[in-house]
Design a protein around this motif. Structure first.
Motif, PDB file in Angstrom:
ATOM      1  N   ALA A 141     -39.497  18.878   2.545  1.00  0.00           N
ATOM      2  CA  ALA A 141     -38.527  17.925   1.998  1.00  0.00           C
ATOM      3  C   ALA A 141     -37.148  18.291   2.525  1.00  0.00           C
ATOM      4  CB  ALA A 141     -38.532  17.955   0.474  1.00  0.00           C
ATOM      5  N   PHE A 142     -36.301  17.277   2.645  1.00  0.00           N
ATOM      6  CA  PHE A 142     -34.895  17.540   2.971  1.00  0.00           C
ATOM      7  C   PHE A 142     -34.028  16.363   2.545  1.00  0.00           C
ATOM      8  CE2 PHE A 142     -31.027  17.489   5.484  1.00  0.00           C
ATOM      9  CZ  PHE A 142     -30.580  18.772   5.249  1.00  0.00           C
ATOM     10  N   ALA A 143     -32.864  16.698   1.992  1.00  0.00           N
ATOM     11  CA  ALA A 143     -31.804  15.706   1.757  1.00  0.00           C
ATOM     12  C   ALA A 143     -30.481  16.417   1.942  1.00  0.00           C
ATOM     13  CB  ALA A 143     -31.903  15.120   0.356  1.00  0.00           C
ATOM     14  N   ASN A 144     -29.477  15.677   2.388  1.00  0.00           N
ATOM     15  CA  ASN A 144     -28.145  16.277   2.483  1.00  0.00           C
ATOM     16  C   ASN A 144     -27.644  16.642   1.090  1.00  0.00           C
ATOM     17  OD1 ASN A 144     -27.812  16.040   5.269  1.00  0.00           O
ATOM     18  ND2 ASN A 144     -27.170  13.893   5.089  1.00  0.00           N
ATOM     19  N   LYS A 145     -26.818  17.690   1.022  1.00  0.00           N
ATOM     20  CA  LYS A 145     -26.269  18.141  -0.254  1.00  0.00           C
ATOM     21  C   LYS A 145     -25.516  17.013  -0.986  1.00  0.00           C
ATOM     22  CE  LYS A 145     -25.554  23.144  -0.036  1.00  0.00           C
ATOM     23  NZ  LYS A 145     -25.799  23.762  -1.293  1.00  0.00           N
ATOM     24  N   GLU A 146     -24.822  16.165  -0.196  1.00  0.00           N
ATOM     25  CA  GLU A 146     -24.036  15.077  -0.827  1.00  0.00           C
ATOM     26  C   GLU A 146     -24.942  14.133  -1.603  1.00  0.00           C
ATOM     27  OE1 GLU A 146     -23.459  15.021   3.189  1.00  0.00           O
ATOM     28  OE2 GLU A 146     -23.110  16.957   2.242  1.00  0.00           O
ATOM     29  N   GLU A 147     -26.196  14.059  -1.181  1.00  0.00           N
ATOM     30  CA  GLU A 147     -27.129  13.151  -1.868  1.00  0.00           C
ATOM     31  C   GLU A 147     -27.825  13.835  -3.044  1.00  0.00           C
ATOM     32  OE1 GLU A 147     -25.774  10.480   0.672  1.00  0.00           O
ATOM     33  OE2 GLU A 147     -26.763  12.142   1.667  1.00  0.00           O
ATOM     34  N   LEU A 148     -27.450  15.086  -3.300  1.00  0.00           N
ATOM     35  CA  LEU A 148     -28.090  15.847  -4.395  1.00  0.00           C
ATOM     36  C   LEU A 148     -27.040  16.280  -5.415  1.00  0.00           C
ATOM     37  CD1 LEU A 148     -30.517  18.009  -2.206  1.00  0.00           C
ATOM     38  CD2 LEU A 148     -31.094  15.978  -3.543  1.00  0.00           C
ATOM     39  N   LEU A 179     -32.406   9.514   5.920  1.00  0.00           N
ATOM     40  CA  LEU A 179     -32.786  10.873   6.317  1.00  0.00           C
ATOM     41  C   LEU A 179     -33.732  11.491   5.277  1.00  0.00           C
ATOM     42  CD1 LEU A 179     -32.392  13.366   8.197  1.00  0.00           C
ATOM     43  CD2 LEU A 179     -30.493  14.033   6.707  1.00  0.00           C
ATOM     44  N   ALA A 180     -33.356  11.389   4.011  1.00  0.00           N
ATOM     45  CA  ALA A 180     -34.180  11.998   2.961  1.00  0.00           C
ATOM     46  C   ALA A 180     -35.557  11.338   2.884  1.00  0.00           C
ATOM     47  CB  ALA A 180     -33.469  11.897   1.612  1.00  0.00           C
ATOM     48  N   GLN A 181     -35.578  10.007   2.992  1.00  0.00           N
ATOM     49  CA  GLN A 181     -36.869   9.306   2.947  1.00  0.00           C
ATOM     50  C   GLN A 181     -37.732   9.660   4.160  1.00  0.00           C
ATOM     51  OE1 GLN A 181     -38.288   7.841   0.624  1.00  0.00           O
ATOM     52  NE2 GLN A 181     -36.994   6.449  -0.526  1.00  0.00           N
ATOM     53  N   ASP A 182     -37.083   9.783   5.301  1.00  0.00           N
ATOM     54  CA  ASP A 182     -37.794  10.073   6.542  1.00  0.00           C
ATOM     55  C   ASP A 182     -38.484  11.441   6.449  1.00  0.00           C
ATOM     56  OD1 ASP A 182     -38.628   9.959   9.166  1.00  0.00           O
ATOM     57  OD2 ASP A 182     -36.719  10.570  10.006  1.00  0.00           O
ATOM     58  N   ILE A 183     -37.694  12.468   6.139  1.00  0.00           N
ATOM     59  CA  ILE A 183     -38.242  13.830   6.160  1.00  0.00           C
ATOM     60  C   ILE A 183     -39.124  14.099   4.930  1.00  0.00           C
ATOM     61  CG2 ILE A 183     -37.652  16.303   6.218  1.00  0.00           C
ATOM     62  CD1 ILE A 183     -36.833  14.661   8.750  1.00  0.00           C
ATOM     63  N   SER A 184     -38.740  13.571   3.777  1.00  0.00           N
ATOM     64  CA  SER A 184     -39.426  13.959   2.540  1.00  0.00           C
ATOM     65  C   SER A 184     -40.601  13.052   2.195  1.00  0.00           C
ATOM     66  CB  SER A 184     -38.432  13.941   1.373  1.00  0.00           C
ATOM     67  OG  SER A 184     -37.232  14.584   1.732  1.00  0.00           O
ATOM     68  N   ASN A 201     -31.158  13.173  -7.988  1.00  0.00           N
ATOM     69  CA  ASN A 201     -30.754  11.942  -7.293  1.00  0.00           C
ATOM     70  C   ASN A 201     -31.652  11.472  -6.131  1.00  0.00           C
ATOM     71  OD1 ASN A 201     -28.735  12.457  -9.078  1.00  0.00           O
ATOM     72  ND2 ASN A 201     -27.049  12.168  -7.667  1.00  0.00           N
ATOM     73  N   MET A 202     -31.203  11.678  -4.919  1.00  0.00           N
ATOM     74  CA  MET A 202     -31.903  11.128  -3.749  1.00  0.00           C
ATOM     75  C   MET A 202     -33.312  11.688  -3.624  1.00  0.00           C
ATOM     76  SD  MET A 202     -31.801   9.060  -1.286  1.00  0.00           S
ATOM     77  CE  MET A 202     -33.499   8.808  -0.767  1.00  0.00           C
ATOM     78  N   MET A 203     -33.477  12.946  -3.998  1.00  0.00           N
ATOM     79  CA  MET A 203     -34.810  13.530  -3.841  1.00  0.00           C
ATOM     80  C   MET A 203     -35.780  12.908  -4.849  1.00  0.00           C
ATOM     81  SD  MET A 203     -36.517  15.348  -1.843  1.00  0.00           S
ATOM     82  CE  MET A 203     -35.290  16.183  -0.873  1.00  0.00           C
ATOM     83  N   GLY A 226     -30.229  23.379  -2.704  1.00  0.00           N
ATOM     84  CA  GLY A 226     -29.437  22.241  -2.214  1.00  0.00           C
ATOM     85  C   GLY A 226     -28.996  21.318  -3.340  1.00  0.00           C
ATOM     86  N   VAL A 227     -29.654  21.414  -4.490  1.00  0.00           N
ATOM     87  CA  VAL A 227     -29.332  20.536  -5.624  1.00  0.00           C
ATOM     88  C   VAL A 227     -28.148  21.141  -6.384  1.00  0.00           C
ATOM     89  CG1 VAL A 227     -30.223  19.459  -7.738  1.00  0.00           C
ATOM     90  CG2 VAL A 227     -31.776  19.910  -5.813  1.00  0.00           C
ATOM     91  N   LYS A 228     -27.116  20.335  -6.620  1.00  0.00           N
ATOM     92  CA  LYS A 228     -25.937  20.844  -7.342  1.00  0.00           C
ATOM     93  C   LYS A 228     -26.346  21.351  -8.730  1.00  0.00           C
ATOM     94  CE  LYS A 228     -21.356  19.618  -8.850  1.00  0.00           C
ATOM     95  NZ  LYS A 228     -20.631  18.581  -9.548  1.00  0.00           N
TER      96      LYS A 228
END
Ligand code: NAD
Length: 251
Positions: free
Chosen positions: A91-98, A112-117, A154-156, A196-198
Protein backbone atom coordinates in the motif's frame (compact mmCIF):
# COMPACT_ATOMS: atom_id res chain seq x y z
CA UNK A 1 3.21 -32.78 7.81
CA UNK A 2 2.63 -29.03 7.88
CA UNK A 3 -0.30 -27.31 6.18
CA UNK A 4 1.77 -25.72 3.38
CA UNK A 5 4.26 -28.49 2.68
CA UNK A 6 5.24 -28.56 -1.00
CA UNK A 7 3.63 -25.18 -1.80
CA UNK A 8 5.40 -22.32 -3.56
CA UNK A 9 4.15 -18.95 -2.36
CA UNK A 10 5.00 -15.42 -3.46
CA UNK A 11 5.26 -12.94 -0.59
CA UNK A 12 5.27 -9.25 -1.54
CA UNK A 13 5.77 -6.29 0.77
CA UNK A 14 8.54 -7.21 3.19
CA UNK A 15 10.12 -3.81 3.90
CA UNK A 16 11.71 -4.81 7.22
CA UNK A 17 11.19 -7.11 10.20
CA UNK A 18 8.16 -5.09 11.34
CA UNK A 19 6.28 -5.61 8.07
CA UNK A 20 3.05 -7.59 8.17
CA UNK A 21 4.44 -9.48 5.16
CA UNK A 22 7.38 -10.59 7.31
CA UNK A 23 4.95 -12.06 9.86
CA UNK A 24 3.28 -13.85 6.95
CA UNK A 25 6.58 -15.10 5.53
CA UNK A 26 7.67 -16.54 8.88
CA UNK A 27 4.36 -18.35 9.39
CA UNK A 28 4.27 -19.62 5.81
CA UNK A 29 7.83 -20.94 6.06
CA UNK A 30 7.02 -22.55 9.43
CA UNK A 31 4.21 -24.41 7.65
CA UNK A 32 6.61 -25.89 5.12
CA UNK A 33 6.19 -23.69 2.04
CA UNK A 34 8.93 -22.40 -0.21
CA UNK A 35 8.75 -18.60 -0.41
CA UNK A 36 9.51 -16.41 -3.41
CA UNK A 37 10.01 -12.89 -2.05
CA UNK A 38 9.45 -9.73 -4.05
CA UNK A 39 10.85 -6.29 -3.31
CA UNK A 40 9.88 -2.85 -4.57
CA UNK A 41 13.32 -1.41 -5.32
CA UNK A 42 17.03 -1.70 -4.49
CA UNK A 43 16.59 -0.01 -1.10
CA UNK A 44 13.98 -2.60 -0.09
CA UNK A 45 16.18 -5.37 -1.51
CA UNK A 46 18.96 -4.41 0.92
CA UNK A 47 16.57 -4.72 3.87
CA UNK A 48 15.28 -8.02 2.57
CA UNK A 49 18.76 -9.47 2.11
CA UNK A 50 19.47 -8.63 5.78
CA UNK A 51 16.50 -10.79 6.76
CA UNK A 52 16.76 -13.73 4.38
CA UNK A 53 20.31 -13.65 2.99
CA UNK A 54 21.24 -13.01 -0.61
CA UNK A 55 20.69 -16.53 -1.87
CA UNK A 56 16.99 -16.78 -0.99
CA UNK A 57 14.61 -16.56 -3.97
CA UNK A 58 13.71 -12.91 -4.59
CA UNK A 59 12.48 -10.91 -7.53
CA UNK A 60 12.03 -7.17 -8.10
CA UNK A 61 8.35 -6.21 -8.34
CA UNK A 62 7.35 -2.55 -8.47
CA UNK A 63 3.58 -2.55 -8.89
CA UNK A 64 3.63 1.00 -10.28
CA UNK A 65 4.78 -0.41 -13.64
CA UNK A 66 2.98 -2.96 -15.83
CA UNK A 67 6.28 -3.81 -17.52
CA UNK A 68 7.95 -4.56 -14.19
CA UNK A 69 5.01 -6.70 -13.08
CA UNK A 70 5.12 -8.66 -16.32
CA UNK A 71 8.90 -9.10 -16.08
CA UNK A 72 8.72 -10.22 -12.45
CA UNK A 73 6.16 -12.94 -13.20
CA UNK A 74 8.03 -14.04 -16.33
CA UNK A 75 11.12 -14.52 -14.18
CA UNK A 76 9.14 -16.40 -11.53
CA UNK A 77 7.61 -18.64 -14.22
CA UNK A 78 11.03 -19.39 -15.67
CA UNK A 79 12.57 -20.31 -12.33
CA UNK A 80 9.66 -21.94 -10.49
CA UNK A 81 7.18 -22.99 -13.16
CA UNK A 82 3.99 -22.93 -11.15
CA UNK A 83 3.01 -21.29 -7.86
CA UNK A 84 0.37 -22.08 -5.24
CA UNK A 85 -0.19 -18.77 -3.50
CA UNK A 86 0.41 -15.05 -3.38
CA UNK A 87 0.45 -12.62 -0.46
CA UNK A 88 -0.31 -9.05 -1.56
CA UNK A 89 0.88 -6.79 1.26
CA UNK A 90 1.40 -3.49 -0.52
CA UNK A 91 0.00 0.00 0.00
CA UNK A 92 1.06 3.59 -0.48
CA UNK A 93 -0.43 7.07 -0.18
CA UNK A 94 1.21 10.45 0.11
CA UNK A 95 1.34 11.84 3.65
CA UNK A 96 -0.88 14.78 2.59
CA UNK A 97 -3.63 12.30 1.82
CA UNK A 98 -3.33 10.73 5.29
CA UNK A 99 -4.23 13.74 7.40
CA UNK A 100 -6.79 16.51 7.69
CA UNK A 101 -9.79 16.67 5.41
CA UNK A 102 -10.75 14.27 2.63
CA UNK A 103 -11.97 17.26 0.62
CA UNK A 104 -8.28 18.22 0.37
CA UNK A 105 -7.36 14.98 -1.41
CA UNK A 106 -5.91 15.85 -4.80
CA UNK A 107 -6.71 14.05 -8.04
CA UNK A 108 -3.07 12.96 -8.33
CA UNK A 109 -2.91 11.80 -4.72
CA UNK A 110 -6.12 9.84 -5.16
CA UNK A 111 -4.88 8.14 -8.31
CA UNK A 112 -1.51 7.26 -6.80
CA UNK A 113 -3.01 5.69 -3.68
CA UNK A 114 -5.63 3.76 -5.67
CA UNK A 115 -3.03 2.62 -8.17
CA UNK A 116 -0.50 1.24 -5.69
CA UNK A 117 -2.87 0.12 -2.93
CA UNK A 118 -5.86 -1.22 -4.89
CA UNK A 119 -5.24 -1.59 -8.62
CA UNK A 120 -2.04 -3.50 -7.87
CA UNK A 121 -4.06 -6.47 -6.58
CA UNK A 122 -5.79 -6.80 -9.96
CA UNK A 123 -2.49 -6.30 -11.79
CA UNK A 124 -0.55 -8.96 -9.90
CA UNK A 125 -3.48 -11.40 -9.89
CA UNK A 126 -3.63 -11.17 -13.68
CA UNK A 127 -0.11 -12.62 -13.88
CA UNK A 128 -0.22 -14.84 -10.81
CA UNK A 129 -3.40 -16.73 -11.72
CA UNK A 130 -1.99 -18.42 -14.89
CA UNK A 131 0.92 -19.74 -12.79
CA UNK A 132 -1.52 -21.37 -10.33
CA UNK A 133 -1.95 -24.40 -12.54
CA UNK A 134 -3.09 -26.60 -9.67
CA UNK A 135 -5.32 -24.01 -8.00
CA UNK A 136 -4.15 -21.46 -5.49
CA UNK A 137 -4.89 -18.83 -2.91
CA UNK A 138 -4.38 -15.07 -2.97
CA UNK A 139 -4.45 -13.07 0.28
CA UNK A 140 -4.35 -9.28 0.58
CA UNK A 141 -4.21 -6.94 3.58
CA UNK A 142 -6.89 -4.41 4.47
CA UNK A 143 -8.00 -2.31 7.45
CA UNK A 144 -11.40 -1.42 8.91
CA UNK A 145 -10.86 2.19 7.79
CA UNK A 146 -12.50 0.88 4.59
CA UNK A 147 -15.87 0.80 6.32
CA UNK A 148 -15.51 3.37 9.06
CA UNK A 149 -14.34 6.92 9.16
CA UNK A 150 -11.07 6.60 11.08
CA UNK A 151 -9.35 9.94 11.81
CA UNK A 152 -6.59 10.70 9.27
CA UNK A 153 -6.78 7.28 7.58
CA UNK A 154 -8.64 9.18 4.86
CA UNK A 155 -7.32 8.22 1.41
CA UNK A 156 -6.16 4.80 2.51
CA UNK A 157 -9.67 4.01 3.79
CA UNK A 158 -11.04 4.86 0.36
CA UNK A 159 -8.38 2.69 -1.34
CA UNK A 160 -9.08 -0.20 1.05
CA UNK A 161 -12.79 -0.03 0.19
CA UNK A 162 -11.82 -0.49 -3.47
CA UNK A 163 -9.41 -3.28 -2.56
CA UNK A 164 -12.12 -5.15 -0.64
CA UNK A 165 -14.52 -4.86 -3.59
CA UNK A 166 -11.77 -6.24 -5.82
CA UNK A 167 -11.44 -9.24 -3.51
CA UNK A 168 -15.10 -10.12 -4.09
CA UNK A 169 -14.97 -9.65 -7.88
CA UNK A 170 -11.63 -11.43 -8.26
CA UNK A 171 -12.82 -14.28 -6.06
CA UNK A 172 -15.86 -14.74 -8.27
CA UNK A 173 -13.78 -14.64 -11.45
CA UNK A 174 -11.02 -16.99 -10.26
CA UNK A 175 -13.08 -19.51 -8.28
CA UNK A 176 -13.72 -21.68 -11.38
CA UNK A 177 -9.93 -22.05 -11.67
CA UNK A 178 -9.82 -23.22 -8.05
CA UNK A 179 -8.10 -20.00 -7.01
CA UNK A 180 -9.42 -18.44 -3.81
CA UNK A 181 -9.07 -14.73 -3.07
CA UNK A 182 -9.50 -13.30 0.42
CA UNK A 183 -8.38 -10.37 2.55
CA UNK A 184 -7.23 -10.10 6.13
CA UNK A 185 -8.46 -6.99 7.91
CA UNK A 186 -5.61 -6.55 10.38
CA UNK A 187 -5.64 -4.45 13.51
CA UNK A 188 -3.31 -1.46 13.57
CA UNK A 189 0.35 -2.45 13.93
CA UNK A 190 3.37 -0.14 14.04
CA UNK A 191 5.00 -0.60 10.64
CA UNK A 192 6.66 1.76 8.17
CA UNK A 193 3.37 2.20 6.29
CA UNK A 194 1.35 3.13 9.36
CA UNK A 195 3.77 5.91 10.32
CA UNK A 196 2.59 7.77 7.20
CA UNK A 197 -0.78 8.36 8.88
CA UNK A 198 -0.89 11.60 10.91
CA UNK A 199 -1.13 10.94 14.66
CA UNK A 200 -0.73 7.21 13.99
CA UNK A 201 -0.06 6.61 17.68
CA UNK A 202 -3.77 7.27 18.39
CA UNK A 203 -4.65 4.64 15.79
CA UNK A 204 -2.34 2.14 17.49
CA UNK A 205 -3.61 3.05 20.98
CA UNK A 206 -7.22 2.70 19.88
CA UNK A 207 -6.52 -0.73 18.42
CA UNK A 208 -4.69 -1.92 21.54
CA UNK A 209 -7.22 -0.53 24.04
CA UNK A 210 -10.15 -2.35 22.44
CA UNK A 211 -8.53 -5.79 22.70
CA UNK A 212 -9.31 -8.04 25.69
CA UNK A 213 -5.75 -7.85 27.05
CA UNK A 214 -5.00 -4.32 25.77
CA UNK A 215 -2.24 -5.67 23.53
CA UNK A 216 -2.61 -5.01 19.81
CA UNK A 217 -2.52 -7.83 17.30
CA UNK A 218 0.97 -8.89 16.19
CA UNK A 219 2.45 -9.58 12.75
CA UNK A 220 2.89 -13.19 13.90
CA UNK A 221 -0.86 -13.50 14.58
CA UNK A 222 -1.71 -11.97 11.20
CA UNK A 223 0.88 -14.27 9.61
CA UNK A 224 -0.64 -17.41 11.11
CA UNK A 225 -4.08 -16.47 9.75
CA UNK A 226 -2.51 -15.77 6.38
CA UNK A 227 -0.86 -19.21 6.35
CA UNK A 228 -4.25 -20.74 7.16
CA UNK A 229 -5.99 -18.85 4.32
CA UNK A 230 -3.30 -20.02 1.90
CA UNK A 231 -3.72 -23.62 2.98
CA UNK A 232 -6.15 -26.40 2.04
CA UNK A 233 -7.72 -25.96 5.51
CA UNK A 234 -9.40 -22.80 4.16
CA UNK A 235 -10.95 -24.16 0.95
CA UNK A 236 -14.38 -23.09 2.22
CA UNK A 237 -13.38 -19.42 2.47
CA UNK A 238 -13.80 -17.49 -0.78
CA UNK A 239 -14.07 -13.74 -1.32
CA UNK A 240 -14.11 -12.92 2.36
CA UNK A 241 -12.65 -10.22 4.57
CA UNK A 242 -11.39 -11.94 7.72
CA UNK A 243 -10.75 -9.74 10.76
CA UNK A 244 -7.48 -10.49 12.51
CA UNK A 245 -7.55 -7.65 15.01
CA UNK A 246 -8.28 -9.32 18.35
CA UNK A 247 -11.86 -8.05 18.27
CA UNK A 248 -11.18 -4.34 17.73
CA UNK A 249 -13.86 -4.17 15.01
CA UNK A 250 -16.55 -5.25 17.50
CA UNK A 251 -16.85 -1.90 19.28
N1 NAD B 1 0.20 -1.67 9.78
C1 NAD B 1 -1.11 -1.65 9.94
O1 NAD B 1 -1.64 -1.17 10.95
C2 NAD B 1 -1.99 -2.28 8.89
C3 NAD B 1 -3.30 -2.66 9.25
C4 NAD B 1 -4.10 -3.25 8.28
C5 NAD B 1 -3.63 -3.43 7.00
N2 NAD B 1 -2.35 -3.03 6.69
C6 NAD B 1 -1.87 -3.25 5.32
O2 NAD B 1 -0.83 -4.21 5.33
C7 NAD B 1 -0.08 -4.05 4.13
C8 NAD B 1 1.39 -4.05 4.48
O3 NAD B 1 1.72 -2.87 5.18
P1 NAD B 1 2.62 -2.85 6.50
O4 NAD B 1 1.80 -2.18 7.54
O5 NAD B 1 3.21 -4.16 6.76
O6 NAD B 1 3.74 -1.77 6.11
P2 NAD B 1 5.16 -1.91 5.39
O7 NAD B 1 5.60 -0.52 5.18
O8 NAD B 1 6.05 -2.79 6.15
O9 NAD B 1 4.80 -2.61 4.01
C9 NAD B 1 4.29 -1.89 2.91
C10 NAD B 1 4.96 -2.48 1.68
O10 NAD B 1 4.40 -1.93 0.50
C11 NAD B 1 5.44 -1.94 -0.44
N3 NAD B 1 5.17 -1.06 -1.57
C12 NAD B 1 4.80 0.24 -1.56
N4 NAD B 1 4.75 0.71 -2.84
C13 NAD B 1 5.09 -0.34 -3.65
C14 NAD B 1 5.24 -0.49 -5.05
N5 NAD B 1 5.06 0.53 -5.90
N6 NAD B 1 5.58 -1.70 -5.52
C15 NAD B 1 5.80 -2.76 -4.70
N7 NAD B 1 5.68 -2.68 -3.36
C16 NAD B 1 5.34 -1.47 -2.85
C17 NAD B 1 6.65 -1.44 0.36
O11 NAD B 1 7.87 -1.75 -0.32
C18 NAD B 1 6.48 -2.20 1.64
O12 NAD B 1 7.19 -3.41 1.60
C19 NAD B 1 -0.58 -2.78 3.48
O13 NAD B 1 -1.54 -3.11 2.49
C20 NAD B 1 -1.25 -2.06 4.63
O14 NAD B 1 -2.22 -1.12 4.20
C21 NAD B 1 -1.53 -2.47 7.61
Amino acid sequence: MSILTGKKIIVTGVANKKSIAWGCAKAIADQGAEIIYTYQNDRMKKNLVKLIGENAPMVELDVASDEKIEAAFASIKETFGSIDGLVHSIAFANKEELSGNVTAITRDGFQLAQDISAYSLLAVSKYAAPLMTDGGSIVTMTYMGSERSIPNYNMMGIAKAALEAEVRYLATELAPQNIRVNAISAGAIKTLAVTGVKDYQSLLNLSAERTPDKVGVTIEEVGNSCAFLLSPLATGIIGDIIYVDKGVHLS
